[in-house]
Motif scaffolding. Structure first.
Motif, mmCIF file in Angstrom:
data_model
loop_
_atom_site.group_PDB
_atom_site.id
_atom_site.type_symbol
_atom_site.label_atom_id
_atom_site.label_comp_id
_atom_site.label_asym_id
_atom_site.label_seq_id
_atom_site.Cartn_x
_atom_site.Cartn_y
_atom_site.Cartn_z
ATOM 1 N N GLY A 192 32.966 36.961 95.533
ATOM 2 C CA GLY A 192 32.383 37.572 94.335
ATOM 3 C C GLY A 192 30.868 37.532 94.352
ATOM 4 O O GLY A 192 30.272 36.462 94.509
ATOM 5 N N GLU A 193 30.244 38.695 94.197
ATOM 6 C CA GLU A 193 28.786 38.768 94.115
ATOM 7 C C GLU A 193 28.371 38.802 92.652
ATOM 8 O O GLU A 193 29.065 39.406 91.833
ATOM 9 C CB GLU A 193 28.292 40.058 94.798
ATOM 10 C CG GLU A 193 28.514 40.081 96.294
ATOM 11 C CD GLU A 193 28.166 41.444 96.913
ATOM 12 O OE1 GLU A 193 27.766 42.362 96.173
ATOM 13 O OE2 GLU A 193 28.311 41.569 98.138
ATOM 14 N N THR A 194 27.235 38.210 92.343
ATOM 15 C CA THR A 194 26.713 38.249 90.987
ATOM 16 C C THR A 194 26.443 39.707 90.609
ATOM 17 O O THR A 194 25.681 40.393 91.284
ATOM 18 C CB THR A 194 25.400 37.439 90.896
ATOM 19 O OG1 THR A 194 25.614 36.191 91.534
ATOM 20 C CG2 THR A 194 24.964 37.234 89.468
ATOM 21 N N ASP A 195 27.092 40.185 89.578
ATOM 22 C CA ASP A 195 26.900 41.546 89.032
ATOM 23 C C ASP A 195 27.267 42.675 89.995
ATOM 24 O O ASP A 195 26.990 43.833 89.716
ATOM 25 C CB ASP A 195 25.450 41.771 88.572
ATOM 26 C CG ASP A 195 25.044 40.781 87.513
ATOM 27 O OD1 ASP A 195 25.933 40.393 86.732
ATOM 28 O OD2 ASP A 195 23.866 40.382 87.481
ATOM 29 N N ARG A 196 27.842 42.369 91.152
ATOM 30 C CA ARG A 196 28.165 43.451 92.085
ATOM 31 C C ARG A 196 29.638 43.394 92.486
ATOM 32 O O ARG A 196 30.503 43.187 91.651
ATOM 33 C CB ARG A 196 27.244 43.392 93.315
ATOM 34 C CG ARG A 196 25.778 43.658 92.952
ATOM 35 C CD ARG A 196 24.988 44.049 94.181
ATOM 36 N NE ARG A 196 23.549 44.116 93.903
ATOM 37 C CZ ARG A 196 22.655 44.509 94.783
ATOM 38 N NH1 ARG A 196 23.022 44.863 95.997
ATOM 39 N NH2 ARG A 196 21.369 44.546 94.468
ATOM 40 N N ALA A 218 35.012 26.351 99.924
ATOM 41 C CA ALA A 218 34.100 26.934 98.932
ATOM 42 C C ALA A 218 32.759 27.155 99.611
ATOM 43 O O ALA A 218 32.240 26.235 100.259
ATOM 44 C CB ALA A 218 33.944 26.008 97.734
ATOM 45 N N GLU A 219 32.210 28.374 99.475
ATOM 46 C CA GLU A 219 30.958 28.670 100.156
ATOM 47 C C GLU A 219 30.029 29.486 99.255
ATOM 48 O O GLU A 219 30.476 30.162 98.324
ATOM 49 C CB GLU A 219 31.221 29.464 101.442
ATOM 50 C CG GLU A 219 32.204 28.784 102.367
ATOM 51 C CD GLU A 219 32.059 29.173 103.828
ATOM 52 O OE1 GLU A 219 31.812 30.351 104.099
ATOM 53 O OE2 GLU A 219 32.189 28.273 104.674
ATOM 54 N N TYR A 220 28.752 29.407 99.573
ATOM 55 C CA TYR A 220 27.747 30.211 98.880
ATOM 56 C C TYR A 220 27.029 31.035 99.942
ATOM 57 O O TYR A 220 26.614 30.509 100.977
ATOM 58 C CB TYR A 220 26.763 29.304 98.143
ATOM 59 C CG TYR A 220 25.621 30.046 97.505
ATOM 60 C CD1 TYR A 220 25.809 30.730 96.312
ATOM 61 C CD2 TYR A 220 24.361 30.073 98.102
ATOM 62 C CE1 TYR A 220 24.765 31.444 95.732
ATOM 63 C CE2 TYR A 220 23.312 30.771 97.530
ATOM 64 C CZ TYR A 220 23.521 31.458 96.347
ATOM 65 O OH TYR A 220 22.485 32.160 95.786
ATOM 66 N N TYR A 221 26.911 32.349 99.688
ATOM 67 C CA TYR A 221 26.286 33.257 100.649
ATOM 68 C C TYR A 221 25.165 34.004 99.939
ATOM 69 O O TYR A 221 25.380 34.542 98.857
ATOM 70 C CB TYR A 221 27.360 34.232 101.156
ATOM 71 C CG TYR A 221 26.882 35.348 102.060
ATOM 72 C CD1 TYR A 221 26.128 35.087 103.197
ATOM 73 C CD2 TYR A 221 27.219 36.670 101.789
ATOM 74 C CE1 TYR A 221 25.720 36.120 104.040
ATOM 75 C CE2 TYR A 221 26.816 37.711 102.626
ATOM 76 C CZ TYR A 221 26.063 37.421 103.746
ATOM 77 O OH TYR A 221 25.664 38.442 104.577
ATOM 78 N N ALA A 278 26.480 35.509 96.539
ATOM 79 C CA ALA A 278 27.943 35.583 96.466
ATOM 80 C C ALA A 278 28.590 34.207 96.613
ATOM 81 O O ALA A 278 28.028 33.308 97.240
ATOM 82 C CB ALA A 278 28.472 36.504 97.563
ATOM 83 N N VAL A 279 29.768 34.097 96.010
ATOM 84 C CA VAL A 279 30.568 32.881 96.122
ATOM 85 C C VAL A 279 31.855 33.236 96.865
ATOM 86 O O VAL A 279 32.433 34.299 96.640
ATOM 87 C CB VAL A 279 30.903 32.336 94.714
ATOM 88 C CG1 VAL A 279 31.940 31.237 94.790
ATOM 89 C CG2 VAL A 279 29.650 31.829 94.034
ATOM 90 N N ILE A 280 32.262 32.360 97.771
ATOM 91 C CA ILE A 280 33.498 32.575 98.533
ATOM 92 C C ILE A 280 34.426 31.383 98.272
ATOM 93 O O ILE A 280 34.015 30.232 98.437
ATOM 94 C CB ILE A 280 33.194 32.672 100.057
ATOM 95 C CG1 ILE A 280 32.237 33.836 100.346
ATOM 96 C CG2 ILE A 280 34.485 32.818 100.864
ATOM 97 C CD1 ILE A 280 31.600 33.790 101.729
ATOM 98 N N LEU A 281 35.641 31.667 97.847
ATOM 99 C CA LEU A 281 36.631 30.609 97.640
ATOM 100 C C LEU A 281 37.874 30.978 98.428
ATOM 101 O O LEU A 281 38.299 32.131 98.428
ATOM 102 C CB LEU A 281 37.003 30.482 96.155
ATOM 103 C CG LEU A 281 35.858 30.135 95.207
ATOM 104 C CD1 LEU A 281 36.301 30.286 93.756
ATOM 105 C CD2 LEU A 281 35.362 28.721 95.466
#
Lengths: 434, 74
Positions: A46-50, A396-399, A425-428
């Motif tokens: 999930g990307e912030t606002d995208r 859990a990752e942050y990109y 973006a967040v990756i779970l």
């Protein structure tokens, strides 16, 4: 040999006895599945606002008696959300037409234009067979197929591997051919031509088109591309703890590589948009990649570091460092931090916008993904092996992507606007292996 | 540029291959290398998912395996 024969006879006798006694169906099923391993995962991106994406994977692998492997994999993902359309932010509200050419959308002053109607579901099915032969050789054949609303991809590949020096060295050579076809929503736009936009009627909340507007008038049909990949590799055991791999990859792409949904703004000397055109990219690309990976076994874990250098005739050079550090916590648990750093230079046709006073180039794209950028990923994975041998893991990752100005002057109003916003973006992910 | 690429290739190839005689292990020394997590393609599902994400968001793909195509990717 005798022992093996005895085993076979014993198995046959056991099988016969079970058949006579009427083995329950469950047991027969277990017997049939004992050579199969299943890897499953669900992922959220999930990307912030995208854009946000949900993806599910089921991979099943069967090991046969002759050590050949059969794998079949199903991937399903669904994508929703907004994607940057390539146009620059402006100090006033901007109106764009939807790809369908039927409707429009308005972007607020100062905001990066995003088309928020992306919605797609992709199904991908792939299968492979690996066959060992002549003691030190392995051959693998694979096919894959993927389908989404506006896109279809079909590919075949082959890989040949040869072990040398008591299996301490493995040479490999692979070839892959991929055919992709794209059928853009609303038709394929003519590159470098103006996007026809409606006028937003705020009172009625409606988009009005010119009387002579015809839907899809500068759009036409579908297109395709082919990708041929060659990979040559060497894998070398260094010592009891260390393993190294080096790959050279050549990739030749021919055909339609333009993104039919991306635009480029044409601005005047004060940075105000005068026209918005559909982007255009060259229809051939040759890429070279050099990939090096090392794995090192610790007493209680594994260090995995890789580096990739890639260069191509679009003048995009990139460096990628990817590393995973696995630490075993006892026999059944581990944690694994993940760090990745990526850096790319801009394609020679990348333009964040075009100047009205300059002649229109043959190709131009304002897609930040072919511009100069750095990106990093930080993540942590935790895995657990259960008493029944099944394993599960969470990740859990942050990109974050940080597009950069590749040396373009920003006239007038553009100087005060953020033309290179970061994407976060967040990756779970959850994995289950059995 | 091409000359530089060939140079890098040859250098990497030579350094990999020339050392083969002294590198490596005996079959009974493979205890650590034989572990699942030491396989180059360990965590294949994770690698596949990562490839899909980075293929969609960055201009370079492949290296570890085929660069491929396979999605429209907005």
């Amino acid at each position: 040999m005798q022992l093996k024969n005895k085993g076979t006879v014993a198995t046959a006798l056991a099988g016969a006895a079970c058949a006579l006694l009427g083995t329950p169906a469950v047991q027969a099923e277990e017997e049939m599945l004992k050579d199969w391993k299943f890897d499953t995962a669900i992922l959220y991106y999930g990307e912030t606002d995208r854009v946000s994406l949900a993806e599910g994977v089921i991979s099943a692998t069967k090991t046969n008696d002759d050590d050949s492997l059969f794998n079949v994999k199903l991937v399903i993902d669904t994508l929703t959300g907004a994607s940057a359309n390539g146009a620059v932010a402006q100090p006033y509200a901007q109106t764009f037409s939807r790809p369908s050419g039927k409707d429009g959308y308005v972007v607020k002053p100062g905001e990066t234009p995003l088309d928020d109607t992306f919605r797609d579901t992709r199904v991908q099915l792939s299968g492979s067979w690996m066959q060992p032969f002549a003691d030190t050789w392995r051959g693998t054949g694979a096919v894959n197929f993927s389908r989404e609303y506006d896109y279809m991809s079909l590919g075949v590949s082959g890989l040949l591997e040869k072990d040398l020096f008591m299996r301490n060295t493995t040479l490999s050579a692979g070839l892959s051919f991929q055919f992709d076809s794209i059928d853009p929503v609303g038709g394929k736009p003519m590159t470098m031509t103006s996007m026809l936009t409606p006028t937003y009627n705020e009172a009625d909340d409606l988009f009005d088109w010119d009387d002579d507007y015809e839907e899809g008038e500068n759009k036409d049909g579908s297109d395709s591309k082919t990708t041929t990949d060659l990979i040559l590799g060497v894998t070398q055991v260094i010592n009891r703890r260390m393993l190294m791999q080096f790959n050279y990859g050549l990739s030749v792409v021919d055909g339609y590589m333009t993104d039919p949904y991306k635009l480029v703004s044409v601005v005047d000397s004060s940075g105000i948009t005068q026209d918005v055109i559909y982007e255009g990219r060259p229809d051939s690309r040759t890429k070279h990649s050099f990939f090096w990976q090392t794995k090192y076994a610790l007493d209680n874990g594994v260090v995995d570091v890789s580096y990739r250098y890639a260069t191509d005739d679009w003048e995009i050079d990139s460096h990628t460092i990817d590393s995973r550090f696995r630490f075993n916590l006892g026999d059944n648990n581990y944690i694994q931090p993940h760090l990745r750093y990526y850096q790319q230079s801009a394609a020679d046709f990348y333009r964040p916008f075009l100047n009205q006073s300059d002649a229109t180039p043959m190709y131009a794209s304002a897609d930040y993904r072919v511009g100069e950028m750095t990106a990093y990923t930080v993540g942590l994975k935790y895995g657990h092996k259960m008493e029944n041998g099944h394993e599960w893991a969470v990740r859990a990752e942050y990109y974050q992507q940080d597009p950069k100005n590749a040396g373009f002057d920003e006239p007038g109003a553009l100087a005060d606007l953020d033309l290179y916003p970061s994407v976060k973006a967040v990756i779970l992910q959850f994995n289950y292996h059995f | 540029m091409k000359r530089k690429l060939v140079g890098i290739l040859v250098l990497m190839g030579v350094t990999q291959l020339s050392g083969c005689a002294s590198l490596g292990v005996q079959p009974w020394e493979r205890d650590l290398l034989a572990k699942d997590e030491m396989a180059l393609g360990a965590e294949g599902v994770d690698l596949g998912l990562d490839d899909h994400i980075y293929f969609s968001k960055e201009a370079t793909s492949g290296g570890r395996s085929f660069a491929g195509g396979g999605c429209g990717c907005n």
